[in-house]
Design a protein around this motif. Structure first.
Motif, mmCIF file in Angstrom:
data_model
loop_
_atom_site.group_PDB
_atom_site.id
_atom_site.type_symbol
_atom_site.label_atom_id
_atom_site.label_comp_id
_atom_site.label_asym_id
_atom_site.label_seq_id
_atom_site.Cartn_x
_atom_site.Cartn_y
_atom_site.Cartn_z
ATOM 1 N N HIS A 129 0.833 -1.201 0.000
ATOM 2 C CA HIS A 129 0.000 0.000 0.000
ATOM 3 C C HIS A 129 0.867 1.251 0.000
ATOM 4 O O HIS A 129 1.799 1.357 0.808
ATOM 5 C CB HIS A 129 -0.882 0.053 1.254
ATOM 6 N N PRO A 130 0.547 2.223 -0.857
ATOM 7 C CA PRO A 130 1.107 3.564 -0.691
ATOM 8 C C PRO A 130 0.375 4.238 0.472
ATOM 9 O O PRO A 130 -0.531 3.634 1.070
ATOM 10 C CB PRO A 130 0.779 4.234 -2.030
ATOM 11 N N PRO A 131 0.730 5.469 0.822
ATOM 12 C CA PRO A 131 0.030 6.129 1.936
ATOM 13 C C PRO A 131 -1.487 6.156 1.730
ATOM 14 O O PRO A 131 -1.976 6.532 0.667
ATOM 15 C CB PRO A 131 0.622 7.541 1.919
ATOM 16 N N ARG A 132 -2.214 5.731 2.752
ATOM 17 C CA ARG A 132 -3.682 5.749 2.726
ATOM 18 C C ARG A 132 -4.170 6.222 4.093
ATOM 19 O O ARG A 132 -3.606 5.857 5.127
ATOM 20 C CB ARG A 132 -4.252 4.359 2.428
ATOM 21 N N ASP A 133 -5.251 6.994 4.090
ATOM 22 C CA ASP A 133 -5.748 7.566 5.343
ATOM 23 C C ASP A 133 -6.101 6.489 6.358
ATOM 24 O O ASP A 133 -5.794 6.607 7.549
ATOM 25 C CB ASP A 133 -6.971 8.455 5.076
ATOM 26 N N TRP A 134 -6.751 5.400 5.901
ATOM 27 C CA TRP A 134 -7.202 4.388 6.861
ATOM 28 C C TRP A 134 -6.028 3.640 7.479
ATOM 29 O O TRP A 134 -6.104 3.220 8.644
ATOM 30 C CB TRP A 134 -8.199 3.422 6.218
ATOM 31 N N ILE A 135 -4.933 3.507 6.726
ATOM 32 C CA ILE A 135 -3.748 2.866 7.299
ATOM 33 C C ILE A 135 -3.071 3.806 8.290
ATOM 34 O O ILE A 135 -2.613 3.380 9.357
ATOM 35 C CB ILE A 135 -2.770 2.429 6.191
ATOM 36 N N GLU A 136 -3.017 5.093 7.952
ATOM 37 C CA GLU A 136 -2.430 6.061 8.878
ATOM 38 C C GLU A 136 -3.189 6.059 10.207
ATOM 39 O O GLU A 136 -2.587 6.130 11.282
ATOM 40 C CB GLU A 136 -2.452 7.465 8.257
ATOM 41 N N GLU A 137 -4.513 5.966 10.128
ATOM 42 C CA GLU A 137 -5.319 5.914 11.354
ATOM 43 C C GLU A 137 -4.996 4.656 12.162
ATOM 44 O O GLU A 137 -4.894 4.702 13.391
ATOM 45 C CB GLU A 137 -6.806 5.949 11.003
ATOM 46 N N LEU A 138 -4.836 3.532 11.464
ATOM 47 C CA LEU A 138 -4.489 2.287 12.151
ATOM 48 C C LEU A 138 -3.128 2.406 12.833
ATOM 49 O O LEU A 138 -2.965 2.029 13.998
ATOM 50 C CB LEU A 138 -4.482 1.125 11.156
ATOM 51 N N LEU A 139 -2.148 2.951 12.121
ATOM 52 C CA LEU A 139 -0.793 3.038 12.653
ATOM 53 C C LEU A 139 -0.697 3.984 13.847
ATOM 54 O O LEU A 139 0.231 3.876 14.659
ATOM 55 C CB LEU A 139 0.179 3.471 11.555
ATOM 56 N N GLU A 140 -1.655 4.890 13.970
ATOM 57 C CA GLU A 140 -1.676 5.778 15.133
ATOM 58 C C GLU A 140 -1.933 5.003 16.424
ATOM 59 O O GLU A 140 -1.701 5.517 17.519
ATOM 60 C CB GLU A 140 -2.738 6.866 14.944
ATOM 61 N N GLY A 141 -2.396 3.758 16.288
ATOM 62 C CA GLY A 141 -2.638 2.928 17.464
ATOM 63 C C GLY A 141 -1.419 2.168 17.946
ATOM 64 O O GLY A 141 -1.533 1.300 18.818
ATOM 65 N N ALA A 142 -0.243 2.492 17.411
ATOM 66 C CA ALA A 142 0.971 1.741 17.755
ATOM 67 C C ALA A 142 1.291 1.793 19.247
ATOM 68 O O ALA A 142 1.896 0.866 19.791
ATOM 69 C CB ALA A 142 2.156 2.266 16.941
ATOM 70 N N ALA A 143 0.888 2.865 19.923
ATOM 71 C CA ALA A 143 1.161 2.955 21.357
ATOM 72 C C ALA A 143 0.383 1.895 22.135
ATOM 73 O O ALA A 143 0.798 1.471 23.220
ATOM 74 C CB ALA A 143 0.808 4.350 21.872
ATOM 75 N N ASP A 144 -0.738 1.452 21.572
ATOM 76 C CA ASP A 144 -1.552 0.419 22.215
ATOM 77 C C ASP A 144 -0.985 -0.970 21.930
ATOM 78 O O ASP A 144 -0.870 -1.802 22.828
ATOM 79 C CB ASP A 144 -2.997 0.522 21.716
ATOM 80 N N LEU A 145 -0.615 -1.214 20.663
ATOM 81 C CA LEU A 145 -0.030 -2.504 20.291
ATOM 82 C C LEU A 145 0.613 -2.385 18.917
ATOM 83 O O LEU A 145 0.037 -1.792 18.002
ATOM 84 C CB LEU A 145 -1.107 -3.602 20.237
ATOM 85 N N SER A 146 1.804 -2.940 18.794
ATOM 86 C CA SER A 146 2.444 -3.059 17.487
ATOM 87 C C SER A 146 3.153 -4.404 17.417
ATOM 88 O O SER A 146 3.381 -5.058 18.437
ATOM 89 C CB SER A 146 3.429 -1.907 17.231
ATOM 90 N N LEU A 147 3.475 -4.810 16.209
ATOM 91 C CA LEU A 147 4.099 -6.113 15.979
ATOM 92 C C LEU A 147 5.613 -5.947 15.954
ATOM 93 O O LEU A 147 6.157 -5.313 15.056
ATOM 94 C CB LEU A 147 3.593 -6.700 14.660
ATOM 95 N N SER A 148 6.284 -6.520 16.947
ATOM 96 C CA SER A 148 7.738 -6.418 17.023
ATOM 97 C C SER A 148 8.419 -7.535 16.237
ATOM 98 O O SER A 148 9.407 -7.305 15.537
ATOM 99 C CB SER A 148 8.192 -6.460 18.479
ATOM 100 N N GLU A 149 7.875 -8.766 16.364
ATOM 101 C CA GLU A 149 8.459 -9.905 15.647
ATOM 102 C C GLU A 149 7.352 -10.825 15.151
ATOM 103 O O GLU A 149 6.337 -11.018 15.828
ATOM 104 C CB GLU A 149 9.411 -10.700 16.548
ATOM 105 N N LEU A 150 7.586 -11.400 13.978
ATOM 106 C CA LEU A 150 6.698 -12.405 13.403
ATOM 107 C C LEU A 150 7.572 -13.566 12.954
ATOM 108 O O LEU A 150 8.449 -13.396 12.109
ATOM 109 C CB LEU A 150 5.929 -11.822 12.216
ATOM 110 N N HIS A 151 7.359 -14.748 13.549
ATOM 111 C CA HIS A 151 8.164 -15.925 13.234
ATOM 112 C C HIS A 151 7.323 -16.899 12.418
ATOM 113 O O HIS A 151 6.205 -17.256 12.818
ATOM 114 C CB HIS A 151 8.654 -16.603 14.508
#
Length: 204
Positions: A129-151
């Motif tokens: 995805h290039p920049p999209r408003d709905w993704i930017e809104e989702l990424l603003e929630g990083a303080a609540d939870l983000s993915l550090s590692e995926l195995h």
């Protein structure tokens, strides 16, 4: 560059969905599917028994928490396998990734201008995805939870890591790891051919 989404395929959709909701604190966005010939979606509050009684056939279940979106789709494998990873890129990263994919003669699919899929030829796909408003809104929630590692368990970790790294112009680690923005995607041995198997997640 952010890895914000992954799409799982499993025969145990209800159990996997329950794990994300009950143990990891994700919320259900919606269950998408059909009743008869009609496409429909159900938001939280409708039980599985009610859905079963209505004749609902699930196509996918969408879950979210913080800056992470997970989709679970019915399939043949008890242990979830990854169909694709979803990545948010800036405009230059997006165009460069598509150029590299085209140069490598990888399959590129546009879905209605809303999402672009690139086949890695290593058993899984990337949703870019290039920049999209709905993704930017989702990424603003990083303080609540983000993915550090995926195995992910794979038959050939190096091949799968190289495939991811080459499209995104990244340098893979020597042990099957690729740093995608702030997320480490690590392919570990002992997995199946084709789609890699979900082995572990580290959320922060």
């Amino acid at each position: 560059m952010h890895l914000f989404h992954y799409h799982l395929v499993t025969s145990k959709v209800r159990e996997v969905e329950a794990r994300y909701i009950g143990k990891l604190g994700f919320h259900l966005v919606a269950r998408h599917g059909r009743v008869g010939e009609d496409l429909t979606s159900y938001e939280p509050g409708v039980s599985w028994s009610e859905l079963d009684d209505s004749g609902f056939k699930l196509r996918l279940s969408e879950l979210e928490k913080g800056a992470v979106n997970v989709v679970v789709q019915p399939g043949q494998w008890p242990l979830p396998r990854v169909d694709h990873l979803g990545l948010a890129l800036d405009e230059d990263e997006f165009e460069a990734a598509l150029d590299r994919a085209a140069h490598a003669e990888l399959r590129i699919q546009e879905h209605g201008g809303r999402r672009t899929f690139v086949s890695t030829n290593a058993g899984y796909r990337l949703e870019l995805h290039p920049p999209r408003d709905w993704i930017e809104e989702l990424l603003e929630g990083a303080a609540d939870l983000s993915l550090s590692e995926l195995h992910l368990k794979a038959d050939d970790p190096e091949e799968k890591a190289d495939a991811l790294a080459s499209i995104l112009d990244l340098e893979p680690d020597t042990d099957g790891g690729v740093h995608v923005g702030e997320t480490l995607v690590r392919f570990v041995p002992g997995g199946p051919q084709g789609r890699p198997e979900l082995h572990g997640e580290l959320f922060v």
